[in-house]
Design a protein around this motif. Structure first.
Motif, short mmCIF file in Angstrom:
data_model
loop_
_atom_site.label_atom_id
_atom_site.label_comp_id
_atom_site.label_asym_id
_atom_site.label_seq_id
_atom_site.Cartn_x
_atom_site.Cartn_y
_atom_site.Cartn_z
N GLN A 94 15.52 -41.78 11.18
CA GLN A 94 15.49 -41.64 12.64
C GLN A 94 16.47 -40.57 13.10
O GLN A 94 16.17 -39.81 14.02
CB GLN A 94 15.81 -42.98 13.30
N ARG A 95 17.64 -40.50 12.46
CA ARG A 95 18.61 -39.46 12.83
C ARG A 95 18.05 -38.07 12.54
O ARG A 95 18.24 -37.13 13.31
CB ARG A 95 19.93 -39.66 12.08
N GLN A 96 17.34 -37.94 11.43
CA GLN A 96 16.73 -36.65 11.10
C GLN A 96 15.65 -36.29 12.12
O GLN A 96 15.55 -35.14 12.55
CB GLN A 96 16.13 -36.67 9.68
N ALA A 97 14.86 -37.28 12.54
CA ALA A 97 13.84 -37.04 13.57
C ALA A 97 14.51 -36.61 14.87
O ALA A 97 14.01 -35.70 15.56
CB ALA A 97 13.00 -38.29 13.78
N LEU A 98 15.64 -37.21 15.21
CA LEU A 98 16.38 -36.83 16.42
C LEU A 98 16.89 -35.39 16.30
O LEU A 98 16.75 -34.60 17.23
CB LEU A 98 17.55 -37.79 16.65
N THR A 99 17.45 -35.06 15.16
CA THR A 99 17.94 -33.69 14.93
C THR A 99 16.80 -32.69 15.08
O THR A 99 16.96 -31.65 15.73
CB THR A 99 18.58 -33.58 13.53
N ASP A 100 15.66 -33.00 14.49
CA ASP A 100 14.49 -32.12 14.59
C ASP A 100 14.04 -31.98 16.05
O ASP A 100 13.71 -30.89 16.50
CB ASP A 100 13.33 -32.65 13.74
N ALA A 101 14.02 -33.10 16.78
CA ALA A 101 13.58 -33.07 18.18
C ALA A 101 14.53 -32.23 19.03
O ALA A 101 14.08 -31.43 19.86
CB ALA A 101 13.50 -34.49 18.74
N VAL A 102 15.83 -32.37 18.82
CA VAL A 102 16.80 -31.57 19.58
C VAL A 102 16.62 -30.10 19.26
O VAL A 102 16.65 -29.25 20.15
CB VAL A 102 18.25 -32.04 19.29
N ARG A 103 16.38 -29.78 18.00
CA ARG A 103 16.17 -28.38 17.61
C ARG A 103 14.93 -27.82 18.31
O ARG A 103 14.95 -26.70 18.80
CB ARG A 103 16.00 -28.30 16.09
N ILE A 104 13.87 -28.60 18.40
CA ILE A 104 12.65 -28.14 19.06
C ILE A 104 12.90 -27.90 20.54
O ILE A 104 12.48 -26.89 21.10
CB ILE A 104 11.51 -29.16 18.86
N VAL A 105 13.59 -28.81 21.19
CA VAL A 105 13.86 -28.69 22.62
C VAL A 105 14.75 -27.50 22.91
O VAL A 105 14.61 -26.84 23.94
CB VAL A 105 14.49 -29.99 23.16
N GLN A 106 15.65 -27.16 22.00
CA GLN A 106 16.59 -26.07 22.23
C GLN A 106 16.04 -24.70 21.87
O GLN A 106 16.66 -23.69 22.19
CB GLN A 106 17.88 -26.31 21.45
N LEU A 107 14.87 -24.63 21.24
CA LEU A 107 14.29 -23.33 20.90
C LEU A 107 13.94 -22.58 22.16
O LEU A 107 13.47 -23.16 23.13
CB LEU A 107 13.02 -23.51 20.06
N PRO A 108 14.14 -21.26 22.17
CA PRO A 108 13.73 -20.49 23.36
C PRO A 108 12.21 -20.54 23.49
O PRO A 108 11.50 -20.63 22.50
CB PRO A 108 14.21 -19.08 23.06
N GLU A 109 11.73 -20.48 24.73
CA GLU A 109 10.29 -20.57 24.97
C GLU A 109 9.55 -19.36 24.45
O GLU A 109 8.43 -19.45 24.00
CB GLU A 109 10.01 -20.75 26.45
N THR A 110 10.17 -18.18 24.53
CA THR A 110 9.55 -16.97 24.01
C THR A 110 10.54 -16.29 23.09
O THR A 110 11.75 -16.38 23.28
CB THR A 110 9.17 -15.99 25.14
N PRO A 111 10.05 -15.60 22.07
CA PRO A 111 10.96 -14.90 21.17
C PRO A 111 11.77 -13.85 21.94
O PRO A 111 11.27 -13.29 22.92
CB PRO A 111 10.03 -14.22 20.16
N PRO A 112 12.99 -13.60 21.50
CA PRO A 112 13.81 -12.59 22.19
C PRO A 112 13.18 -11.21 22.05
O PRO A 112 12.46 -10.93 21.10
CB PRO A 112 15.16 -12.67 21.48
N GLU A 113 13.49 -10.36 23.01
CA GLU A 113 12.97 -8.99 22.97
C GLU A 113 13.64 -8.22 21.86
O GLU A 113 14.78 -8.48 21.49
CB GLU A 113 13.26 -8.28 24.29
N ASN A 114 12.92 -7.25 21.35
CA ASN A 114 13.49 -6.32 20.38
C ASN A 114 14.22 -5.27 21.20
O ASN A 114 13.60 -4.48 21.91
CB ASN A 114 12.36 -5.69 19.56
N PRO A 115 15.57 -5.24 21.16
CA PRO A 115 16.32 -4.33 22.03
C PRO A 115 15.98 -2.86 21.81
O PRO A 115 16.05 -2.06 22.73
CB PRO A 115 17.78 -4.60 21.68
N ALA A 116 15.56 -2.48 20.61
CA ALA A 116 15.27 -1.07 20.34
C ALA A 116 14.02 -0.60 21.11
O ALA A 116 13.97 0.51 21.59
CB ALA A 116 15.07 -0.86 18.84
N SER A 117 13.03 -1.48 21.22
CA SER A 117 11.78 -1.05 21.85
C SER A 117 11.60 -1.61 23.25
O SER A 117 10.75 -1.13 23.99
CB SER A 117 10.59 -1.50 21.00
#
Length: 142
Positions: A94-117
């Motif tokens: 259950q702790r591992q499932a919680l860790t996974d859930a927190v990681r999913i919630v904290q992911l950015p909604e869209t990938p970061p921009e490539n600063p070069a382009s």
């Protein structure tokens, strides 16, 4: 509700009855009354099919569990202490499932921009020109 969630599709009283009768003896009217009560409470919706109804869960089992946890947590006068006590009751799985859930919630909604382009690497599009359709970059000036 367990049977309705298990099948994850609209079910009839007869289907639920036959499944329950594998484990114990139960009357058709009992199953019909329980499903009707669940409908009246807003847990299932139903649609007429001939002379019977098909019942379908309004929300998932996971959403129901989350609502129960949220309700219990909101009843605490010390939310942090309640969470610490709850986490202390969890198994390692259950702790591992919680860790996974927190990681999913904290992911950015869209990938970061490539600063070069200045483009989003997932889409290859330039978010600046999408926000300003009349920008000089796309030739659509005002």
């Amino acid at each position: 509700m367990t049977r309705v969630w298990k099948w994850n599709r609209p079910v009839t009283v007869r289907e639920v009855l036959e499944d329950l009768q594998k484990e114990r003896s139960i009357a058709y009217t009992t199953v019909m009354t329980v499903l009707d009560n669940l409908h009246q409470k807003g847990w299932v919706r139903r649609e007429a099919e001939g002379r019977a109804y098909r019942y379908e869960a309004v929300s998932t089992r996971a959403a129901y569990a989350a609502a129960l946890m949220n309700e219990a947590w909101s009843q605490s006068d010390n939310a942090a202490a309640a969470l610490v006590a709850f986490f202390g009751m969890m198994s390692e799985e259950q702790r591992q499932a919680l860790t996974d859930a927190v990681r999913i919630v904290q992911l950015p909604e869209t990938p970061p921009e490539n600063p070069a382009s200045g483009r989003n690497p997932a889409s290859g599009r330039n978010p600046v020109s999408e926000q300003n359709p009349g920008s000089a970059e796309d030739g659509g000036g005002r």
